[in-house]
Design a protein around this motif. Structure first.
Motif, PDB file in Angstrom:
ATOM      1  N   ALA A 172       0.817  -1.214  -0.047  1.00  0.00           N
ATOM      2  CA  ALA A 172      -0.110   0.082  -0.002  1.00  0.00           C
ATOM      3  C   ALA A 172       0.964   1.215   0.010  1.00  0.00           C
ATOM      4  O   ALA A 172       0.484   2.279  -0.678  1.00  0.00           O
ATOM      5  CB  ALA A 172      -0.916   0.063   1.157  1.00  0.00           C
ATOM      6  N   SER A 173       1.770   1.304   0.640  1.00  0.00           N
ATOM      7  CA  SER A 173       2.752   2.305   0.848  1.00  0.00           C
ATOM      8  C   SER A 173       3.600   2.556  -0.674  1.00  0.00           C
ATOM      9  O   SER A 173       3.504   3.752  -1.123  1.00  0.00           O
ATOM     10  CB  SER A 173       3.980   2.267   1.674  1.00  0.00           C
ATOM     11  OG  SER A 173       3.538   2.245   3.210  1.00  0.00           O
ATOM     12  N   ARG A 174       3.730   1.667  -1.397  1.00  0.00           N
ATOM     13  CA  ARG A 174       4.343   1.553  -2.760  1.00  0.00           C
ATOM     14  C   ARG A 174       3.227   2.362  -3.577  1.00  0.00           C
ATOM     15  O   ARG A 174       3.753   3.253  -4.388  1.00  0.00           O
ATOM     16  CB  ARG A 174       4.990   0.207  -3.183  1.00  0.00           C
ATOM     17  CG  ARG A 174       5.995  -0.469  -2.733  1.00  0.00           C
ATOM     18  CD  ARG A 174       6.175  -1.548  -3.184  1.00  0.00           C
ATOM     19  NE  ARG A 174       7.292  -2.443  -2.443  1.00  0.00           N
ATOM     20  CZ  ARG A 174       7.153  -3.721  -2.581  1.00  0.00           C
ATOM     21  NH1 ARG A 174       6.459  -4.687  -3.191  1.00  0.00           N
ATOM     22  NH2 ARG A 174       8.200  -4.592  -2.046  1.00  0.00           N
ATOM     23  N   ALA A 175       2.074   1.994  -3.646  1.00  0.00           N
ATOM     24  CA  ALA A 175       1.150   2.565  -4.349  1.00  0.00           C
ATOM     25  C   ALA A 175       0.807   3.952  -4.111  1.00  0.00           C
ATOM     26  O   ALA A 175       0.722   4.612  -4.905  1.00  0.00           O
ATOM     27  CB  ALA A 175       0.017   1.802  -4.179  1.00  0.00           C
ATOM     28  N   ALA A 176       0.749   4.387  -2.728  1.00  0.00           N
ATOM     29  CA  ALA A 176       0.460   5.436  -2.367  1.00  0.00           C
ATOM     30  C   ALA A 176       1.757   6.686  -2.657  1.00  0.00           C
ATOM     31  O   ALA A 176       1.197   7.672  -3.007  1.00  0.00           O
ATOM     32  CB  ALA A 176       0.097   5.823  -1.059  1.00  0.00           C
ATOM     33  N   PRO A 224      -4.197   7.116   1.381  1.00  0.00           N
ATOM     34  CA  PRO A 224      -5.277   6.489   1.450  1.00  0.00           C
ATOM     35  C   PRO A 224      -6.268   6.972   2.582  1.00  0.00           C
ATOM     36  O   PRO A 224      -5.854   7.286   3.841  1.00  0.00           O
ATOM     37  CB  PRO A 224      -5.315   4.745   1.755  1.00  0.00           C
ATOM     38  CG  PRO A 224      -3.821   5.019   2.359  1.00  0.00           C
ATOM     39  CD  PRO A 224      -3.186   6.147   1.616  1.00  0.00           C
ATOM     40  N   GLY A 225      -7.613   7.286   2.425  1.00  0.00           N
ATOM     41  CA  GLY A 225      -8.490   7.847   3.663  1.00  0.00           C
ATOM     42  C   GLY A 225      -8.386   9.488   3.839  1.00  0.00           C
ATOM     43  O   GLY A 225      -9.312   9.643   4.616  1.00  0.00           O
ATOM     44  N   LEU A 226      -7.711   9.853   2.973  1.00  0.00           N
ATOM     45  CA  LEU A 226      -7.406  11.398   3.125  1.00  0.00           C
ATOM     46  C   LEU A 226      -7.768  12.263   1.913  1.00  0.00           C
ATOM     47  O   LEU A 226      -7.351  11.541   0.857  1.00  0.00           O
ATOM     48  CB  LEU A 226      -5.993  11.697   3.676  1.00  0.00           C
ATOM     49  CG  LEU A 226      -5.416  11.196   5.001  1.00  0.00           C
ATOM     50  CD1 LEU A 226      -3.812  11.760   5.092  1.00  0.00           C
ATOM     51  CD2 LEU A 226      -6.503  12.121   5.945  1.00  0.00           C
ATOM     52  N   PRO A 227      -8.307  13.345   1.901  1.00  0.00           N
ATOM     53  CA  PRO A 227      -8.214  14.207   0.696  1.00  0.00           C
ATOM     54  C   PRO A 227      -7.035  14.336   0.159  1.00  0.00           C
ATOM     55  O   PRO A 227      -5.918  14.145   0.720  1.00  0.00           O
ATOM     56  CB  PRO A 227      -8.942  15.448   1.329  1.00  0.00           C
ATOM     57  CG  PRO A 227      -8.800  15.455   2.777  1.00  0.00           C
ATOM     58  CD  PRO A 227      -8.669  14.070   3.090  1.00  0.00           C
TER      59      PRO A 227
END
Length: 248
Positions: free
Chosen positions: A50-54, A136-139
């Motif tokens: 998930a870190s890689r993607a974000a 994720p989860g933030l604007p």
């Protein structure tokens, strides 16, 4: 005079300073947004895919995720020693005299996706978060930073020279700030936007503005200062300057 610099993707490792103290950073009113983003980054580091993607990282950059995991406990360095790369090589703070470094610490600040605004002497850890990252989860980071950071930058007073790259300037534009475009001029008089060496020219410009004893308070006096320093600077009105350099 305040000179806003872009951050660098690359950061110097290590640090012998105490762990990150968010309220101690420049503009403590930004602490709530900083705290939220830091908490999300640390939690996200527990999920490597998930870190890689974000963050837009490849598996070869997993050390960047490991840095984020220790964001709140790692050693710190002054911001001007933490950020690295072409612009900061040209700025070359390690060669400044004590008096010049004191002026640089007062005048320079770095736009940051994580901290919003970082003073030159603010102690920060190594981290990875870019202006274009989507957590994720933030604007969007622009949605988070503009209402908080915009008033801080607008209220600095005095001349602001904004050398941030487009994505970082978009996080919170500064009304009335002087911007600088670097153009290269060929022997035949044709010009083009400098790309590869743009950061180096802006780093040298930042060094000049950080160390001069002059205190320009508007774009006309700034242009005059730069011209006295031997730079080819054009000003067609408004808040934009054009720095013309010989083609490589």
């Amino acid at each position: 005079m305040l000179v806003l610099l872009p951050p660098s993707e690359t950061k110097a490792p290590g640090g012998d300073g105490p762990p990150l103290d968010l309220p101690a950073l420049t503009a403590p009113e930004l602490t709530p947004v900083r705290t939220e983003l830091a908490g999300v980054l640390v939690a996200l580091a527990g999920d490597v895919p998930a870190s890689r993607a974000a963050l837009g990282l490849s598996p070869r950059q997993d050390d960047e995720i490991a840095r984020n995991a220790t964001l709140l406990t790692a050693g710190t360095l002054p911001a001007l020693q933490r950020y690295t790369g072409v612009l900061y090589d040209a700025l070359d703070v390690s060669s400044l005299t004590r008096a010049q470094r004191a002026r640089a610490d007062r005048r320079l600040a770095v736009g940051s996706a994580l901290f919003g605004l970082v003073g030159a002497a603010d102690r920060i850890p190594a981290y990875r978060l870019s202006a274009g990252s989507a957590l994720p989860g933030l604007p969007t980071l622009r949605s988070l930073w503009k209402p908080a950071l915009g008033p801080v930058l607008a209220g600095t007073g005095g001349l602001v020279v904004d050398l941030r790259s487009g994505s970082y300037a978009a996080l919170a534009p500064v009304p009335g700030a002087v911007t600088v475009t670097v153009l290269s001029e060929r022997a035949d008089g044709t010009r083009s936007v400098v790309s590869h060496f743009n950061k180096a020219h802006k780093g040298r410009l930042a060094r000049l503005l950080a160390t001069t004893t002059a205190e320009p308070d508007d774009v006309v006096r700034l242009r005059r200062l730069l011209r006295r320093a031997g730079l080819h600077v054009e000003h067609d009105g408004g808040d934009a300057l054009v720095l013309v350099v010989p083609a490589d």
